[in-house]
Design an enzyme around this catalytic site. Structure first.
Site, PDB file in Angstrom:
ATOM      1  CD  GLU A 199      10.579 -26.002  49.220  1.00  0.00           C
ATOM      2  OE1 GLU A 199      11.713 -25.931  48.730  1.00  0.00           O
ATOM      3  OE2 GLU A 199       9.551 -25.640  48.619  1.00  0.00           O
ATOM      4  CE1 TYR A 265       6.085 -21.053  44.580  1.00  0.00           C
ATOM      5  CE2 TYR A 265       7.148 -23.029  45.424  1.00  0.00           C
ATOM      6  CZ  TYR A 265       6.795 -21.696  45.574  1.00  0.00           C
ATOM      7  OH  TYR A 265       7.141 -21.010  46.706  1.00  0.00           O
ATOM      8  CD  GLU A 322       7.394 -22.012  49.951  1.00  0.00           C
ATOM      9  OE1 GLU A 322       7.878 -22.140  48.800  1.00  0.00           O
ATOM     10  OE2 GLU A 322       8.080 -22.035  50.985  1.00  0.00           O
ATOM     11  CD  GLN A 371       8.233 -15.389  48.641  1.00  0.00           C
ATOM     12  OE1 GLN A 371       8.637 -14.343  49.089  1.00  0.00           O
ATOM     13  NE2 GLN A 371       8.954 -16.505  48.675  1.00  0.00           N
TER      14      GLN A 371
HETATM   15  O1  AHR Z   1       9.048 -19.165  47.287  1.00  0.00           O
HETATM   16  C1  AHR Z   1      10.361 -19.324  46.863  1.00  0.00           C
HETATM   17  C2  AHR Z   1      11.015 -20.589  47.392  1.00  0.00           C
HETATM   18  O2  AHR Z   1      10.356 -21.701  46.880  1.00  0.00           O
HETATM   19  C3  AHR Z   1      10.955 -20.804  48.884  1.00  0.00           C
HETATM   20  O3  AHR Z   1      11.970 -20.148  49.553  1.00  0.00           O
HETATM   21  C4  AHR Z   1      11.132 -22.284  49.006  1.00  0.00           C
HETATM   22  O4  AHR Z   1      10.522 -22.806  50.157  1.00  0.00           O
HETATM   23  C5  AHR Z   1      10.546 -22.825  47.721  1.00  0.00           C
HETATM   24  O5  AHR Z   1      11.391 -23.721  47.096  1.00  0.00           O
END
Ligand code: AHR
Length: 518
Positions: A199, A265, A322, A371
């Site tokens: 990131e 996300y 992610e 995760q």
């Molecule tokens: O997964 C949590 C966080 O989300 C990670 O550390 C980061 O890469 C993202 O912003």
């Protein structure tokens, strides 16, 4: 139709007073072409992410050899066994944001001599570095998986990164490699992927893609491994609806770059300051969460378009390293630990993402859910010695037949639509592939939390007589497993037979189904 389903459907139809005609009209038709094999669904699409964050590593995976919790040389036995069952192909470590502050030398050598640091990103807690490089590779071996190591570009320098890679992969007699030997590991380890920063647009340094590309070229110049043991190098790309990072990186990076990472996300509200709750949500947030998840398809399409222009030879992978749900922190818990409950809704989010990744398997060759344990959309939750497998875990278990399968073209005629508030989404999502075992597999998601779906399945090039597999559903949208009741949400066997050559699958509301077709 099996008896259990028949009873369930009858009950649903009765309660919702659905006229038979309405059910008939909502019939969805799926056509799979088994004669036109597509891209391989790389097993690394099913990768996991384990960051030094909250209880993701400490307490979740690593408890130390002296713990009362049953462990294999410090690793929780229950967690290792559960993860082995879903055949994790790849684990990304040590972060995330943590990666860009991680000093790899802190995590080698005798554990009681390792320095303590503060984990500034995640809760400001003490990081005693008990879990370091050797422990990570031991985890990789215990899980029989592959390693994705993320290097520190944000606060590290090219020499540190180069020496870490040398420490892990070197076979020479250099001081760095001898140090590894002195620390107990004779043979080099294998690294499947190596990330250069994380990131970079945010916690990795708030850079512009042009500046990051220059740094990438700079750092990558010094990353050397013995011939034949080069990992795939990953550049840190964009997120959400951004395509600029993919564009700039794919034009400016001159050194080896096997893939560009991308993060997205699922937030039920789409707002970072009030994301939505992990349980106790209403149908509005059921619908908005699935709607948000489906945006992954448009983001991948947009980035693929850029890559088709800049990399027509399809050499650069698009790695969604992610993804997953991110909810408001639970009351009474450390907000920086990102611990959240995981419900049937999360199981559907995972399945929808898989169906999307399968569709784009030509470019999307690796992804990591965020995760693995105790953090965000986790497979496993733990509390001291207790452990619960989440609905997401079960989706991974059901979908493991798609690892390294060959995707097949699939058309959905009349997928139906599910409407809640101002959101309208298709009722059915599906994907199909020829498994490594030669079987034909079909995955289906019924996004509608109220109405069952009937789906007819036609396969070009094959006569289908039977479908067998597993179904994941529950009574409530937020059904979940707890430490007291860990078996509330789990897959059930499912089977259906063709009638006069026609196969119809009955899919309960809010469910995930994976079947083999014979
Ligand atoms: O997964 C949590 C966080 O989300 C990670 O550390 C980061 O890469 C993202 O912003």
């Amino acid at each position: 139709m099996n008896t259990k389903l028949k009873t369930w459907l009858a009950a649903t139809a009765c309660c919702l007073s659905l006229p038979a005609v309405a059910q008939e009209e909502s019939m969805t038709r799926i056509e799979i072409d088994s004669t036109r094999p597509g891209a391989t669904i790389n097993r690394d699409i099913y990768g996991q992410f384990a960051e030094h964050l909250g209880r993701g590593i400490y307490g979740g995976i690593w408890v130390g050899e002296d713990s009362d919790i049953d462990n294999i040389r410090g690793f929780r036995t229950d967690v290792i066994e559960a993860l082995r069952d879903i055949e994790v192909p790849l684990v990304r470590w040590p972060g995330g944001c943590f990666a860009d502050e991680y000093r790899w030398r802190d995590g080698i050598g005798p554990r009681d001599e390792r320095p303590v640091r503060v984990n500034t990103h995640w809760g400001g807690v003490a990081e005693d570095n008990a879990f370091g490089t050797h422990e990570f590779f031991e985890l990789v071996e215990l899980l029989d998986t592959e390693a994705y190591v993320n290097g520190n570009l944000g606060t590290g320098n090219p020499r540190e990164m180069a020496e870490w890679l040398e420490y892990m992969t070197g076979d020479s007699e250099s001081a760095v490699v001898e140090e590894r030997r002195k620390n107990g590991r004779e043979e080099p380890w294998e690294i499947a992927y190596f990330g250069i920063g994380n990131e970079a647009w945010g916690c990795g340094g708030h850079m512009r893609p042009e500046y990051y590309s220059d740094l990438y070229n700079h750092f990558a110049t010094f990353l050397k491994t013995p011939p034949g043991s080069e990992p795939k190098f990953v550049a840190s790309g964009g997120h959400t609806d951004d395509t600029e990072w993919t564009d700039v990186l794919s034009r400016n990076i001159q050194r080896q770059m096997d893939g560009i990472s991308f993060h997205f996300y699922t937030l039920p509200t789409g707002e970072w300051d009030d994301k939505g709750e992990s349980t106790g949500f209403g149908e509005d947030q059921w619908a908005s969460t699935l709607w948000q998840t489906l945006r992954m398809d448009e983001f991948i399409r947009a980035n693929k378009k850029v890559l088709e222009k800049n990399d027509p030879e399809n050499e650069i992978g698009f790695y969604v390293d992610e993804w997953g749900t991110w909810y408001n922190p639970e009351e009474g818990r450390e907000p920086g630990f990102l611990y959240q409950q995981n419900t049937l809704r999360d199981a559907l989010v995972a399945a929808l993402n898989f169906n999307i990744f399968h569709r784009h398997a030509d470019r999307v060759r690796m992804t990591n859910i965020a995760q693995m344990v105790n953090v965000l959309q986790a497979m496993i939750l733990t509390d001291e010695e207790k452990m619960a497998l989440t609905p997401t875990y079960h989706t991974y278990g059901m979908y493991k037949v798609f690892q390294d399968a060959t995707s097949l073209p699939l058309e959905i005629a009349n997928p139906g639509s599910y409407r809640s508030g101002d959101r309208t989404i298709p009722s059915v999502s599906a994907s199909a592939a020829r498994g490594e075992d030669g079987e034909l597999y079909l995955s289906l998601v019924n996004l509608d939390p109220q109405a069952a779906q009937q789906v007819t399945v036609d396969v070009k090039g094959m006569e289908i007589t039977e479908a067998r597999g597993q179904l994941l559903t529950a009574d409530a949208m937020d059904a979940h497993n707890t430490f007291e009741n860990p078996g509330s949400v789990k897959p059930a066997d499912y089977s259906a037979s063709a009638d006069s050559g026609n196969l119809t699958l009955d899919i309960p509301a809010k469910s995930v189904l994976v079947v083999g077709l014979e």
